[in-house]
Scaffold this motif. Structure first.
Motif, PDB file in Angstrom:
ATOM      1  N   LEU A  98       5.981  10.781  -2.884  1.00 50.69           N
ATOM      2  CA  LEU A  98       5.536  10.786  -1.487  1.00 50.69           C
ATOM      3  C   LEU A  98       5.800  12.116  -0.797  1.00 50.69           C
ATOM      4  N   ALA A  99       6.978  12.682  -1.014  1.00 51.83           N
ATOM      5  CA  ALA A  99       7.366  13.882  -0.275  1.00 51.83           C
ATOM      6  C   ALA A  99       6.815  15.168  -0.879  1.00 51.83           C
ATOM      7  N   HIS A 100       6.588  15.183  -2.196  1.00 46.26           N
ATOM      8  CA  HIS A 100       6.183  16.434  -2.838  1.00 46.26           C
ATOM      9  C   HIS A 100       4.760  16.409  -3.402  1.00 46.26           C
ATOM     10  N   LEU A 101       4.295  15.246  -3.799  1.00 47.77           N
ATOM     11  CA  LEU A 101       2.954  15.160  -4.371  1.00 47.77           C
ATOM     12  C   LEU A 101       1.919  14.674  -3.368  1.00 47.77           C
ATOM     13  N   GLY A 102       2.367  14.212  -2.226  1.00 46.47           N
ATOM     14  CA  GLY A 102       1.431  13.767  -1.196  1.00 46.47           C
ATOM     15  C   GLY A 102       0.740  12.455  -1.503  1.00 46.47           C
ATOM     16  N   ILE A 103       1.297  11.656  -2.387  1.00 47.53           N
ATOM     17  CA  ILE A 103       0.707  10.358  -2.713  1.00 47.53           C
ATOM     18  C   ILE A 103       0.837   9.437  -1.500  1.00 47.53           C
ATOM     19  N   ASP A 104      -0.225   8.678  -1.226  1.00 47.65           N
ATOM     20  CA  ASP A 104      -0.179   7.801  -0.056  1.00 47.65           C
ATOM     21  C   ASP A 104      -0.419   6.323  -0.395  1.00 47.65           C
ATOM     22  N   ASP A 105      -0.447   5.996  -1.686  1.00 47.78           N
ATOM     23  CA  ASP A 105      -0.562   4.598  -2.098  1.00 47.78           C
ATOM     24  C   ASP A 105       0.391   4.319  -3.252  1.00 47.78           C
ATOM     25  N   ILE A 106       1.128   3.222  -3.131  1.00 45.08           N
ATOM     26  CA  ILE A 106       2.055   2.799  -4.171  1.00 45.08           C
ATOM     27  C   ILE A 106       1.635   1.418  -4.656  1.00 45.08           C
ATOM     28  N   VAL A 107       1.470   1.281  -5.951  1.00 44.37           N
ATOM     29  CA  VAL A 107       1.144  -0.006  -6.568  1.00 44.37           C
ATOM     30  C   VAL A 107       2.341  -0.474  -7.383  1.00 44.37           C
ATOM     31  N   VAL A 108       2.778  -1.702  -7.128  1.00 43.91           N
ATOM     32  CA  VAL A 108       3.748  -2.358  -8.006  1.00 43.91           C
ATOM     33  C   VAL A 108       2.964  -3.401  -8.791  1.00 43.91           C
ATOM     34  N   CYS A 109       2.873  -3.205 -10.088  1.00 45.21           N
ATOM     35  CA  CYS A 109       2.036  -4.074 -10.916  1.00 45.21           C
ATOM     36  C   CYS A 109       2.869  -4.815 -11.957  1.00 45.21           C
ATOM     37  N   GLY A 110       2.895  -6.129 -11.834  1.00 41.92           N
ATOM     38  CA  GLY A 110       3.499  -6.973 -12.855  1.00 41.92           C
ATOM     39  C   GLY A 110       2.408  -7.549 -13.742  1.00 41.92           C
ATOM     40  N   ILE A 189       1.307   0.128   0.516  1.00 39.13           N
ATOM     41  CA  ILE A 189       1.978  -0.444  -0.649  1.00 39.13           C
ATOM     42  C   ILE A 189       1.206  -1.684  -1.089  1.00 39.13           C
ATOM     43  N   HIS A 190       1.069  -1.848  -2.406  1.00 33.82           N
ATOM     44  CA  HIS A 190       0.180  -2.861  -2.948  1.00 33.82           C
ATOM     45  C   HIS A 190       0.862  -3.604  -4.096  1.00 33.82           C
ATOM     46  N   GLY A 191       0.786  -4.918  -4.068  1.00 31.34           N
ATOM     47  CA  GLY A 191       1.305  -5.735  -5.151  1.00 31.34           C
ATOM     48  C   GLY A 191       0.158  -6.244  -6.003  1.00 31.34           C
ATOM     49  N   TRP A 192       0.160  -5.877  -7.277  1.00 23.06           N
ATOM     50  CA  TRP A 192      -0.905  -6.285  -8.193  1.00 23.06           C
ATOM     51  C   TRP A 192      -0.323  -7.062  -9.368  1.00 23.06           C
ATOM     52  N   LEU A 193      -1.141  -7.938  -9.909  1.00 24.38           N
ATOM     53  CA  LEU A 193      -0.775  -8.722 -11.091  1.00 24.38           C
ATOM     54  C   LEU A 193      -1.863  -8.547 -12.135  1.00 24.38           C
ATOM     55  N   TYR A 194      -1.460  -8.159 -13.344  1.00 20.92           N
ATOM     56  CA  TYR A 194      -2.411  -8.034 -14.443  1.00 20.92           C
ATOM     57  C   TYR A 194      -2.358  -9.300 -15.285  1.00 20.92           C
ATOM     58  N   VAL A 195      -3.479 -10.020 -15.325  1.00 21.42           N
ATOM     59  CA  VAL A 195      -3.584 -11.240 -16.120  1.00 21.42           C
ATOM     60  C   VAL A 195      -4.084 -10.824 -17.503  1.00 21.42           C
ATOM     61  N   MET A 196      -3.165 -10.783 -18.453  1.00 20.59           N
ATOM     62  CA  MET A 196      -3.468 -10.140 -19.728  1.00 20.59           C
ATOM     63  C   MET A 196      -4.602 -10.807 -20.496  1.00 20.59           C
ATOM     64  N   ASP A 197      -4.611 -12.135 -20.553  1.00 20.48           N
ATOM     65  CA  ASP A 197      -5.618 -12.790 -21.392  1.00 20.48           C
ATOM     66  C   ASP A 197      -7.006 -12.801 -20.763  1.00 20.48           C
ATOM     67  N   GLU A 198      -7.103 -12.354 -19.517  1.00 25.25           N
ATOM     68  CA  GLU A 198      -8.398 -12.264 -18.841  1.00 25.25           C
ATOM     69  C   GLU A 198      -8.808 -10.825 -18.536  1.00 25.25           C
ATOM     70  N   GLY A 199      -7.878  -9.883 -18.694  1.00 28.42           N
ATOM     71  CA  GLY A 199      -8.169  -8.500 -18.342  1.00 28.42           C
ATOM     72  C   GLY A 199      -8.448  -8.335 -16.863  1.00 28.42           C
ATOM     73  N   GLU A 200      -7.767  -9.149 -16.048  1.00 34.43           N
ATOM     74  CA  GLU A 200      -8.058  -9.196 -14.611  1.00 34.43           C
ATOM     75  C   GLU A 200      -6.871  -8.720 -13.786  1.00 34.43           C
ATOM     76  N   LEU A 201      -7.170  -7.981 -12.736  1.00 33.60           N
ATOM     77  CA  LEU A 201      -6.151  -7.602 -11.761  1.00 33.60           C
ATOM     78  C   LEU A 201      -6.283  -8.485 -10.527  1.00 33.60           C
ATOM     79  N   GLN A 202      -5.173  -9.044 -10.095  1.00 37.12           N
ATOM     80  CA  GLN A 202      -5.116  -9.777  -8.839  1.00 37.12           C
ATOM     81  C   GLN A 202      -4.252  -9.000  -7.863  1.00 37.12           C
ATOM     82  N   ALA A 203      -4.572  -9.112  -6.587  1.00 36.00           N
ATOM     83  CA  ALA A 203      -3.843  -8.383  -5.545  1.00 36.00           C
ATOM     84  C   ALA A 203      -3.239  -9.367  -4.559  1.00 36.00           C
TER      85      ALA A 203
END
Length: 219
Positions: A98-110, A189-203
């Motif tokens: 955030l401070a050095h690369l200027g990123i403005d979105d954080i994803v936490v993906c389980g 900030i974003h919470g995502w879930l990867y459903v492995m057997d479907e190849g799907e991302l849920q938010a």
């Protein structure tokens, strides 16, 4: 356990990595200009991705990101230790992003079927796996919440994974650089879930408290 080797005595796992590297070198030569630009220009990734170390869940594959587009932190069970725990690795990556690369979105993906989440279900031997035992304690809150909800057994694993992601979003807000950025509307900030057997991302939608397909949220 005996390590499998080929006829020349090379470990087969290492040989596989060597062959992969050989293919990469061919790709590198085909796209030399692109890789040279990566090496000579400052990185400008678009997302900070905090995900699980699970080898089956590959962020760049899921998002089709090119090299240089994701700044990744991967650990067992995609944990974000609260800032006061003193975990320097995750905290330093957050601050640098955030401070050095200027990123403005954080994803936490389980992801579904997470072994790190399941680890608390069985005893962890302190003599041989003390580091793992201490680390997966960060998933304890989610286990407690789901246990209190008394869900049917077949629903508990997925519910725990989802709850854990939500707790990590809360933990992100314990970092001053994140909390300030969110308050000022500069950081998402974003919470995502990867459903492995479907190849799907849920938010996760914090306003409704529900999970929906990622593309649905965009629509």
């Amino acid at each position: 356990m005996t390590t499998a080797k080929d006829a020349s005595g090379i470990d087969l796992d290492i040989k596989d990595a060597m062959q992969g590297y050989e293919r990469f070198r061919l790709e590198f030569e085909r796209d030399r200009a692109f890789y040279k630009s990566l090496a000579t220009k400052m990185q400008k990734p678009r997302l900070l991705w905090i995900g699980c170390s699970d080898s089956r869940v590959v962020p760049s594959q899921i998002t089709q990101a090119d090299p240089g587009e994701l700044f990744e932190v991967r650990n067992i069970a995609n944990c974000v230790p609260p800032s006061w725990t003193g975990d320097e690795a995750v905290g330093a990556a957050i601050e640098y992003a955030l401070a050095h690369l200027g990123i403005d979105d954080i994803v936490v993906c389980g992801h579904t079927g997470c072994g790190g989440i399941q680890a608390l279900a069985e005893p962890i031997l302190p003599d041989s796996e003390a580091h793992l035992g201490r680390w997966v304690e960060y998933t304890r809150q989610a286990h407690r919440l789901v246990a209190a909800a008394r869900l049917p057994e077949e629903q508990r694993s997925l519910a725990t994974v989802k709850a854990h992601i939500q707790f990590q979003l809360d933990n992100l807000m314990t970092y001053e650089v994140v909390a300030k950025g969110v308050a000022e509307g500069r950081v998402g900030i974003h919470g995502w879930l990867y459903v492995m057997d479907e190849g799907e991302l849920q938010a996760y939608d914090p306003k409704s408290g529900t999970w929906r397909g990622l593309l649905e949220t965009a629509a």
